[in-house]
Design a protein around this motif. Structure first.
Motif, PDB file in Angstrom:
ATOM      1  N   ALA A   1       1.072  -1.097  -0.077  1.00 50.25           N
ATOM      2  CA  ALA A   1      -0.107   0.142   0.009  1.00 50.25           C
ATOM      3  C   ALA A   1       0.682   1.311   0.042  1.00 50.25           C
ATOM      4  O   ALA A   1       0.686   2.064  -0.733  1.00 50.25           O
ATOM      5  N   VAL A   2       1.979   1.332   0.825  1.00 49.14           N
ATOM      6  CA  VAL A   2       2.766   2.252   0.884  1.00 49.14           C
ATOM      7  C   VAL A   2       3.552   2.519  -0.595  1.00 49.14           C
ATOM      8  O   VAL A   2       3.753   3.660  -1.256  1.00 49.14           O
ATOM      9  N   ARG A   3       3.818   1.487  -1.355  1.00 49.09           N
ATOM     10  CA  ARG A   3       4.525   1.467  -2.618  1.00 49.09           C
ATOM     11  C   ARG A   3       3.349   2.178  -3.497  1.00 49.09           C
ATOM     12  O   ARG A   3       3.852   2.839  -4.350  1.00 49.09           O
ATOM     13  N   GLU A   4       2.319   1.611  -3.574  1.00 47.62           N
ATOM     14  CA  GLU A   4       1.199   2.304  -4.325  1.00 47.62           C
ATOM     15  C   GLU A   4       1.069   3.813  -4.161  1.00 47.62           C
ATOM     16  O   GLU A   4       0.878   4.558  -4.937  1.00 47.62           O
ATOM     17  N   ALA A   5       1.024   4.236  -2.738  1.00 48.73           N
ATOM     18  CA  ALA A   5       0.923   5.572  -2.351  1.00 48.73           C
ATOM     19  C   ALA A   5       1.906   6.322  -2.908  1.00 48.73           C
ATOM     20  O   ALA A   5       1.535   7.322  -3.448  1.00 48.73           O
ATOM     21  N   LEU A   6       3.330   5.954  -2.838  1.00 45.98           N
ATOM     22  CA  LEU A   6       4.248   6.648  -3.333  1.00 45.98           C
ATOM     23  C   LEU A   6       4.320   6.807  -4.758  1.00 45.98           C
ATOM     24  O   LEU A   6       4.539   7.816  -5.499  1.00 45.98           O
ATOM     25  N   ARG A   7       3.753   5.659  -5.869  1.00 46.34           N
ATOM     26  CA  ARG A   7       3.582   5.627  -7.264  1.00 46.34           C
ATOM     27  C   ARG A   7       2.655   6.722  -7.460  1.00 46.34           C
ATOM     28  O   ARG A   7       2.965   7.617  -8.404  1.00 46.34           O
ATOM     29  N   VAL A   8       1.510   6.912  -6.818  1.00 49.42           N
ATOM     30  CA  VAL A   8       0.308   7.988  -7.131  1.00 49.42           C
ATOM     31  C   VAL A   8       0.664   9.156  -6.750  1.00 49.42           C
ATOM     32  O   VAL A   8       0.233  10.235  -7.414  1.00 49.42           O
ATOM     33  N   ALA A   9       1.326   9.498  -5.665  1.00 53.45           N
ATOM     34  CA  ALA A   9       1.584  10.843  -5.076  1.00 53.45           C
ATOM     35  C   ALA A   9       2.664  11.359  -5.957  1.00 53.45           C
ATOM     36  O   ALA A   9       3.845  11.062  -6.236  1.00 53.45           O
ATOM     37  N   ARG A  10       2.400  12.825  -6.260  1.00 48.35           N
ATOM     38  CA  ARG A  10       3.436  13.676  -6.608  1.00 48.35           C
ATOM     39  C   ARG A  10       4.117  14.515  -5.452  1.00 48.35           C
ATOM     40  O   ARG A  10       5.297  14.528  -5.879  1.00 48.35           O
ATOM     41  N   ASP A  11       3.366  14.916  -4.656  1.00 45.73           N
ATOM     42  CA  ASP A  11       3.917  15.648  -3.636  1.00 45.73           C
ATOM     43  C   ASP A  11       4.536  14.935  -2.265  1.00 45.73           C
ATOM     44  O   ASP A  11       5.485  15.481  -1.522  1.00 45.73           O
ATOM     45  N   GLY A  12       3.641  14.178  -1.989  1.00 43.40           N
ATOM     46  CA  GLY A  12       3.878  13.319  -0.710  1.00 43.40           C
ATOM     47  C   GLY A  12       2.988  12.483  -0.241  1.00 43.40           C
ATOM     48  O   GLY A  12       1.675  12.397  -0.968  1.00 43.40           O
ATOM     49  N   VAL A  13       3.238  11.640   0.707  1.00 41.57           N
ATOM     50  CA  VAL A  13       2.263  10.719   1.522  1.00 41.57           C
ATOM     51  C   VAL A  13       2.514  10.895   2.894  1.00 41.57           C
ATOM     52  O   VAL A  13       3.341  11.172   3.376  1.00 41.57           O
ATOM     53  N   LEU A  14       1.297  10.841   3.430  1.00 46.30           N
ATOM     54  CA  LEU A  14       0.981  10.930   4.883  1.00 46.30           C
ATOM     55  C   LEU A  14       0.402   9.455   5.383  1.00 46.30           C
ATOM     56  O   LEU A  14      -0.404   9.454   4.788  1.00 46.30           O
ATOM     57  N   LEU A  15       1.101   9.077   6.267  1.00 43.61           N
ATOM     58  CA  LEU A  15       0.919   7.691   6.820  1.00 43.61           C
ATOM     59  C   LEU A  15       0.703   8.193   8.173  1.00 43.61           C
ATOM     60  O   LEU A  15       1.241   8.806   9.109  1.00 43.61           O
ATOM     61  N   ALA A  16      -0.695   7.691   8.768  1.00 44.65           N
ATOM     62  CA  ALA A  16      -0.929   7.585  10.272  1.00 44.65           C
ATOM     63  C   ALA A  16      -1.711   6.522  10.669  1.00 44.65           C
ATOM     64  O   ALA A  16      -2.209   5.792  10.246  1.00 44.65           O
ATOM     65  N   GLU A  17      -1.042   6.150  12.145  1.00 46.17           N
ATOM     66  CA  GLU A  17      -1.510   5.056  12.559  1.00 46.17           C
ATOM     67  C   GLU A  17      -1.752   5.153  14.102  1.00 46.17           C
ATOM     68  O   GLU A  17      -1.171   5.969  14.768  1.00 46.17           O
TER      69      GLU A  17
END
Length: 182
Positions: free
Chosen positions: A54-70
């Motif tokens: 999921a993180v790999r996909e988020a990084l692929r789709v995002a231009r500017d950044g990814v925010l992860l929250a747990e």
């Protein structure tokens, strides 16, 4: 902005809130490379067998950044010690209903999922607001889903409910990791 959800029931709930939500899977996002400015995965990763996908996909789709929250609770904080017991019991009830609900990912684990060259910022929020007993009961009913609650879960939930009645139960906090790509 739009939401991605794998539960048709949750999509229907979101329609009532006038939110743009589409059916999908965080491990295979149907969006082009760099197709979104930011991608947020909020309290999602501990529900996935392979959070790294999921993180790999988020990084692929995002231009500017990814925010992860747990979710995160700190046993060193007096109002969070019973929260940890409650969260463990609720996770167990979710699993009994067939939901994948693993342990929450630590800030260090979240950072390890991101590119080492990215600009990363980590913040943790530990609310000290009181969680009312009625809200605790609602959480328990939702997680139990009509199934019987076993003794181990009963003990953790009783501790949490007693703490809530005494005004000593806080909701779980969040560990947030912002990964700026540009």
């Amino acid at each position: 902005a739009f939401g991605l959800e794998s539960s048709q029931e949750r999509i229907e709930e979101a329609k009532g809130l006038e939110r743009a939500v589409v059916y999908g899977n965080a491990e295979e996002i149907e969006a082009p490379d760099d197709g979104a400015s930011w991608v947020t995965l909020r309290h999602v990763l501990h529900h996935l067998r392979r959070p790294e996908f999921a993180v790999r996909e988020a990084l692929r789709v995002a231009r500017d950044g990814v925010l992860l929250a747990e979710p995160i609770s700190r046993t060193a904080l007096p109002m969070h010690a019973p929260t940890v017991r409650m969260e463990d019991a609720l996770r167990s009830l979710d699993r009994a209903r067939g939901m994948l609900h693993d342990e929450d990912l630590s800030p260090a684990r979240l950072v390890a999922l991101l590119p080492p060259t990215a600009r990363i910022e980590v913040r943790m929020i530990a609310p000290m607001t009181r969680l009312p007993p009625a809200e605790v009961l609602t959480l328990i009913e939702h997680s139990a889903g009509g199934l019987p609650i076993h003794r181990a879960e009963q003990e953790g939930l009783a501790i949490a409910l007693e703490a809530a009645e005494a005004g000593w139960l806080a909701p779980a906090g969040s560990a947030m990791v912002a990964c700026r790509l540009r």
